[in-house]
Enzyme design. Structure first.
Site, PDB file in Angstrom:
ATOM      1  CE1 TYR A   1      -4.381  -1.218   0.535  1.00 54.37           C
ATOM      2  CE2 TYR A   1      -3.258  -2.847   1.881  1.00 54.37           C
ATOM      3  CZ  TYR A   1      -4.382  -2.427   1.199  1.00 54.37           C
ATOM      4  OH  TYR A   1      -5.504  -3.200   1.190  1.00 54.37           O
TER       5      TYR A   1
ATOM      6  CE1 TYR B   1      -2.684  -6.518   3.861  1.00 56.73           C
ATOM      7  CE2 TYR B   1      -3.335  -6.194   1.574  1.00 56.73           C
ATOM      8  CZ  TYR B   1      -3.597  -6.062   2.928  1.00 56.73           C
ATOM      9  OH  TYR B   1      -4.767  -5.484   3.340  1.00 56.73           O
TER      10      TYR B   1
ATOM     11  NE  ARG C   1      -7.310  -9.683   4.739  1.00 54.04           N
ATOM     12  CZ  ARG C   1      -8.289  -8.890   4.288  1.00 54.04           C
ATOM     13  NH1 ARG C   1      -8.131  -7.602   4.270  1.00 54.04           N
ATOM     14  NH2 ARG C   1      -9.429  -9.384   3.862  1.00 54.04           N
TER      15      ARG C   1
ATOM     16  CG  HIS D   1      -8.297  -7.156   0.045  1.00 59.06           C
ATOM     17  ND1 HIS D   1      -7.132  -7.745   0.476  1.00 59.06           N
ATOM     18  CD2 HIS D   1      -8.330  -5.945   0.651  1.00 59.06           C
ATOM     19  CE1 HIS D   1      -6.496  -6.932   1.295  1.00 59.06           C
ATOM     20  NE2 HIS D   1      -7.192  -5.813   1.409  1.00 59.06           N
TER      21      HIS D   1
ATOM     22  CG  HIS E   1      -9.978  -2.018   1.394  1.00 56.66           C
ATOM     23  ND1 HIS E   1     -10.296  -2.517   2.636  1.00 56.66           N
ATOM     24  CD2 HIS E   1      -8.689  -2.398   1.173  1.00 56.66           C
ATOM     25  CE1 HIS E   1      -9.254  -3.158   3.148  1.00 56.66           C
ATOM     26  NE2 HIS E   1      -8.257  -3.098   2.268  1.00 56.66           N
TER      27      HIS E   1
END
Ligand SMILES: [Fe+3]
Lengths: 245, 205
Positions: free
Chosen positions: A111, A150, A160, A163, A165
């Site tokens: 991120y 990640y 995770r 995905h 959000h």
């Protein structure tokens, strides 16, 4: 004179369907989950109205994460995908002109955020931030890259699944919703403590984006279909009696 | 009653996670090349009617630690009790006031801050006037379903005493968790406790 009035009536949020506040396998929920019963009362205008956003807000590239942070002539790294679908309510009515915001990791699972510590590389041409308004039929579409999975600090070795959000407004503050889209066939889905806050395989399926070959762009992008449902509003219309009758 | 099959039930909620800022307040995150400003960072677009106030506070977890990664949104009427919404049929809300604010809490202190206006009274569905209040929605890592609550004002004693929601709270000692404390004129403090003896009343609306 006949006056038509309208009463909004939103379906209750089904708390047996949504994740519980306290889901111990997701450690962060342990101290961040209210313990008391939620206070229920009939909704008022304070919940049945909400902010609306105009099309003038949205820039040309706002729904194109491949290019919205890329230098001239460059693009984000990763498998190119289209994520699209419909925003409807529980009565299957399309929700037009409604803001959808998304955020995601880059193709390496990293991120762009000051608290991010994962060692995967940043992509200088990718921010992971996008937004759009649904069209008059409730349709939306983003161009982006496939986010990477990640690792995250929860259990000793939690990952995770890939995905995206999603933040959804609808047209009433009571419909406000944040959720995540997972990708069909990802083996990490069933191992994830956040996914496992969902109470049924049906609920997981509802948060799965499905590969849709009819929407792919040959030699360009794969496509994933992800429909979103927000709380139903059973609007009741009635004709007011003329004055004095 | 309309029967809703699973296909058309509301999409289940998932946590906003620690990086909600990327999508909702990118400028705050340092992503400055995308949007002119973060949505909801300004609620006032010009001279506005009514008493301008600051609403600030902190969100605490069950250990008494302040959340540093939360995002709060508020939604409220203008000083005349009108919503800046196409659904508002009782009159025209102040065009210089959006009624909607969004704030990422400070990454170091956990403080949130809204520059807004003291809302007017709004009737409920039965036409009974509610006390001035602000609707609040909180998301963060560890919060699986966004939390709704309301801010009322400690100095609106008379209106609060007849408010249709405040007066139906059975555990009346918890009512104070919904009151913003007036620190001085125009400055209200509203702390939120997710857990513990001071747990804020959250709403299922
Ligand atoms: Fe994430």
């Amino acid at each position: 004179m006949k006056v038509q009035s309208k009463i909004d009536s939103y379906l209750k949020r089904d708390r047996a369907w949504h994740p519980k506040a306290l889901s111990p396998s997701y450690k962060s929920s342990i101290y961040r989950s209210p313990q008391s019963k939620l206070l229920s009362f009939p909704a008022t205008q304070s919940e049945e109205t909400g902010p609306v956003f105009g099309h003038d807000l949205i820039g040309k590239l706002d729904n194109n994460l491949i290019h919205n942070s890329a230098k001239q002539g460059q693009s984000a790294i990763g498998p190119r995908i289209i994520v699209f679908g419909r925003l409807i309510d529980e009565y299957k009515r399309p929700i037009p002109n409604s803001l959808i915001e998304i955020w995601q990791a880059n193709s390496g699972g990293r991120y762009r955020h000051m608290n991010e510590t994962y060692l995967a590389a940043l992509d200088p041409n990718f921010s992971g931030c996008g937004r759009t308004l649904t069209d008059e039929n409730g349709n939306y579409e983003f161009s982006t890259i496939m986010p990477g999975p990640y690792p995250w600090p929860n259990g000793p070795n939690d990952w995770r699944p890939a995905h995206i959000h999603f933040s959804i407004f609808g047209d009433a503050f009571t419909q406000r919703l944040i959720t995540q889209m997972y990708f069909e066939g990802d083996p990490l889905i069933q191992k994830c403590p956040i996914v496992s806050t969902l109470k049924s395989t049906r609920a997981v399926e509802r948060l799965t984006g499905f590969l849709d070959m009819t929407k792919t762009v040959p030699m360009d992008s794969l496509a994933y279909k992800f429909d979103i449902v927000i709380r139903g509003n059973q609007q009741i219309f009635f004709e007011n009696k003329p004055e004095g009758s | 009653m309309v029967h809703i099959r699973d296909n058309f039930k509301e999409s289940p909620s998932q946590t906003a996670g620690p990086y909600v800022h990327i999508g909702c307040t990118p400028n705050f995150t340092g992503i400055k090349d995308l949007y002119n400003s973060d949505l909801g960072s300004l609620m006032k677009f010009g001279p506005i009617k009514g008493e301008e106030i600051t609403l600030k506070g902190t969100i605490f977890d069950g250990n008494g630690e302040s959340l540093k990664d939360a995002m709060i949104e508020i939604w409220q009427a203008d000083s005349a009790g009108l919503y800046n919404s196409p659904k508002e049929i009782r009159g025209q809300a102040d065009p210089n006031f959006s009624g909607w604010g969004r704030c990422a809490v400070n990454l170091k202190t956990g403080l949130y801050n809204f520059e807004t206006v003291k809302p007017g009274r709004v009737p409920n569905a039965e036409g009974i006037l509610q006390a001035p209040h602000i609707t609040v929605w909180i998301v963060a890592r560890g919060i699986n379903v966004g939390l709704h609550t309301r801010v009322y004002f400690s100095d609106e004693v008379k209106d609060n005493s007849s408010d249709p929601i405040l007066t139906r709270i059975v555990e009346s000692e918890r009512t104070q968790t919904l009151l913003a404390l007036k620190e001085r004129k125009g400055l209200y403090k509203f702390d939120i406790h997710l857990q513990g003896s001071q747990e804020t009343i959250f709403f299922d609306i």
